[in-house]
Design an enzyme around this catalytic site. Structure first.
Site, short mmCIF file in Angstrom:
data_model
loop_
_atom_site.label_atom_id
_atom_site.label_comp_id
_atom_site.label_asym_id
_atom_site.label_seq_id
_atom_site.Cartn_x
_atom_site.Cartn_y
_atom_site.Cartn_z
N PHE A 50 0.86 -1.19 0.00
CA PHE A 50 0.00 0.00 0.00
C PHE A 50 0.89 1.23 0.00
O PHE A 50 1.75 1.39 0.88
CB PHE A 50 -0.93 0.03 1.22
CG PHE A 50 -1.89 1.19 1.17
CD1 PHE A 50 -3.07 1.10 0.44
CD2 PHE A 50 -1.61 2.38 1.81
CE1 PHE A 50 -3.96 2.17 0.37
CE2 PHE A 50 -2.50 3.46 1.74
CZ PHE A 50 -3.66 3.35 1.02
N ASP A 103 9.38 2.60 1.61
CA ASP A 103 8.22 3.34 2.09
C ASP A 103 8.09 3.07 3.59
O ASP A 103 7.63 2.00 4.01
CB ASP A 103 6.97 2.87 1.33
CG ASP A 103 5.69 3.54 1.82
OD1 ASP A 103 5.70 4.12 2.92
OD2 ASP A 103 4.67 3.46 1.10
N LYS A 128 2.70 9.88 8.52
CA LYS A 128 2.03 9.38 9.73
C LYS A 128 2.60 9.91 11.05
O LYS A 128 2.26 11.00 11.47
CB LYS A 128 2.02 7.85 9.71
CG LYS A 128 1.04 7.31 8.66
CD LYS A 128 0.77 5.86 8.86
CE LYS A 128 -0.22 5.28 7.88
NZ LYS A 128 -1.61 5.58 8.20
C1 LIG Z 1 3.07 2.27 3.83
C2 LIG Z 1 2.14 3.39 3.51
N1 LIG Z 1 2.46 4.22 2.50
C3 LIG Z 1 1.65 5.25 2.17
C4 LIG Z 1 0.48 5.50 2.85
C5 LIG Z 1 -0.40 6.65 2.46
O1 LIG Z 1 -0.31 7.65 3.42
P1 LIG Z 1 -1.38 8.84 3.46
O2 LIG Z 1 -2.68 8.25 3.85
O3 LIG Z 1 -0.81 9.78 4.49
O4 LIG Z 1 -1.41 9.44 2.11
C6 LIG Z 1 0.12 4.66 3.91
C7 LIG Z 1 -1.14 4.87 4.64
O5 LIG Z 1 -1.67 4.01 5.29
C8 LIG Z 1 0.97 3.58 4.25
O6 LIG Z 1 0.67 2.75 5.25
#
Ligand SMILES: Cc1ncc(COP(=O)(O)O)c(C=O)c1O
Length: 403
Positions: A138, A223, A252
């Site tokens: 994700f 990520d 986050k």
């Molecule tokens: C690993 C990862 N990358 C990207 C995102 C996307 O982040 P945002 O919701 O702040 O755009 C998330 C959100 O859960 C995530 O867990």
């Protein structure tokens, strides 16, 4: 406002993008939240791994309040002292060289994708634009990050998606070796797949990926939007794996609740961006950057990273004990204070039963719970949460699922 009115107005005036639980919160302190009727909850969601210092941490509140009284926003047309300080703190803790600030995880990944393409145009091959990503990953909800996300559920209905993403099974190094080719500019992976069910990468896999990226002249990008900034018991999860990524994305927990995203990169990669190549109106504004500095400095001053590691071990240990006596618990896994519980029960029903007993957890899969409390969580709060979860599992087991 009472809960009934909030639910009614949400239902009537908001776009129906979320399946919300029937509760609304008025305030929080540490790991506790209180709803509009004054009921108390133990918050083991933390806004999905966001409120790393807990709710209303005094040092964070002081820093953010003082900044509110000074100035909130000026624009990246000018130098921003708080942003420079946040960048220095991140660089010193990560071992990478430069930071770019934005407002969310998706934006951080968008920036990383653009950076990888720009780097390849300058340093590798103008046609090398492909990024190798994993199934079950994700990376966000913008079009490019949805295209990079290895789950068709998030993509369906939004086609055509931007091209240039190649999917491989997670934790399968042979598949990655076959996928990385002349057209590849980067590999982008989560060290622990968060939304995918809290699935940690095998150490051999991440180390093998780093080696592969070096051999084939491809960027190794991680990520760490969910895993970064202390959540796994280290500043960054990659530090537990003994690897050194070229690019890391964060969001986050970085702002402790104020929206802050960031991309960190090695010098040779970071300098692929030239003035005008990328930007964000709000990114790294004085308020957001102050929040990030307060989080980073407080985590350090209060020893919260080591604390998160110890509390994570306690949480996983308690959950494993619960598993040994409760048939509904199939598996416990995770890193630090990012923990998953696989169930032999419907996770949504268990989430409801926990909430009714004053514990907030969330379901990342139909039969998997995720526990990600603030990093300030105490041993007593960890013990109490697992006790409530046990009671919730008993209650769900006692009432057969309605068909
Ligand atoms: C690993 C990862 N990358 C990207 C995102 C996307 O982040 P945002 O919701 O702040 O755009 C998330 C959100 O859960 C995530 O867990």
């Amino acid at each position: 406002m009472d809960t009934h009115t909030v639910l009614e107005w949400s239902d009537r005036y908001l776009m129906p993008t979320y399946r919300r639980q029937p509760v609304a919160f008025a305030r929080g302190r540490g790991v506790r939240l209180w709803d509009l009727e004054g009921r108390e909850y133990l918050d083991f969601v933390a806004g999905i791994a966001v409120t790393s210092l807990g709710h209303a941490h005094p040092a964070w509140v002081r820093a953010v309040t003082e900044q509110l009284n000074r100035c909130v926003h000026v624009s990246n047309l000018y130098h921003i002292p708080e942003q420079a300080r946040a960048a220095k703190l991140l660089v010193e803790r990560s071992g990478l060289d430069r930071a770019f600030f934005c407002n969310s995880g998706a934006e951080a990944n968008e920036a990383a994708i653009k950076l990888a393409r720009k780097w390849a145009k300058r340093c590798k091959d103008p046609d090398a634009y492909e990024i190798v990503v994993a199934h079950n990953s994700f990376h966000g909800r913008t079009l490019a990050t949805v295209a990079a996300t290895g789950n068709p559920r998030y993509q369906k209905g939004f086609e055509p998606l931007p091209e240039g993403f190649r999917f491989v099974p997670f934790n399968d190094l042979d598949a990655a070796e076959q996928a990385v080719g002349q057209r590849t500019c980067a590999v982008l992976m989560e060290p622990v797949q968060g939304e995918g069910g809290v699935v940690p990468a095998h150490p051999d896999y991440l180390q093998g990926l780093e080696r592969l990226c070096r051999e084939r002249q491809v960027l190794f990008m991680l990520d760490e939007v969910q895993t970064g900034v202390g959540r796994t018991g280290r500043w960054f999860a990659f530090q537990s794996y003994g690897v050194r990524p070229d690019v890391v994305t964060l969001a986050k927990g970085l702002g402790g609740g104020v929206p802050v995203g960031a991309v960190l990169a090695r010098e040779e990669v970071a300098c692929s961006f030239e003035p005008g190549d990328h930007g964000s109106t709000f990114g790294g504004n004085p308020l957001a950057a102050t929040a990030a500095c307060a989080v980073l400095e407080t985590l350090e001053a209060e020893g919260l990273i080591e604390h998160a590691r110890r509390m994570g071990e306690r949480l996983a240990g308690n959950l494993r004990q619960l598993a040994s006596r409760h048939p509904a618990v199939a598996e416990v896994r995770g890193m630090g204070l990012l923990v998953a519980v696989d169930l032999r029960a419907d996770a949504a029903r268990v989430v409801d039963a926990c909430r009714e007993r004053g514990l907030l957890v969330n379901a990342v899969r139909p039969q998997t719970l995720r526990l990600a409390p603030p990093l300030v969580v105490s041993a007593e709060e960890v013990d109490r949460a697992v006790e409530i979860l046990g009671q919730a599992l008993d209650a769900v087991a006692a009432v057969p699922e309605a068909r």
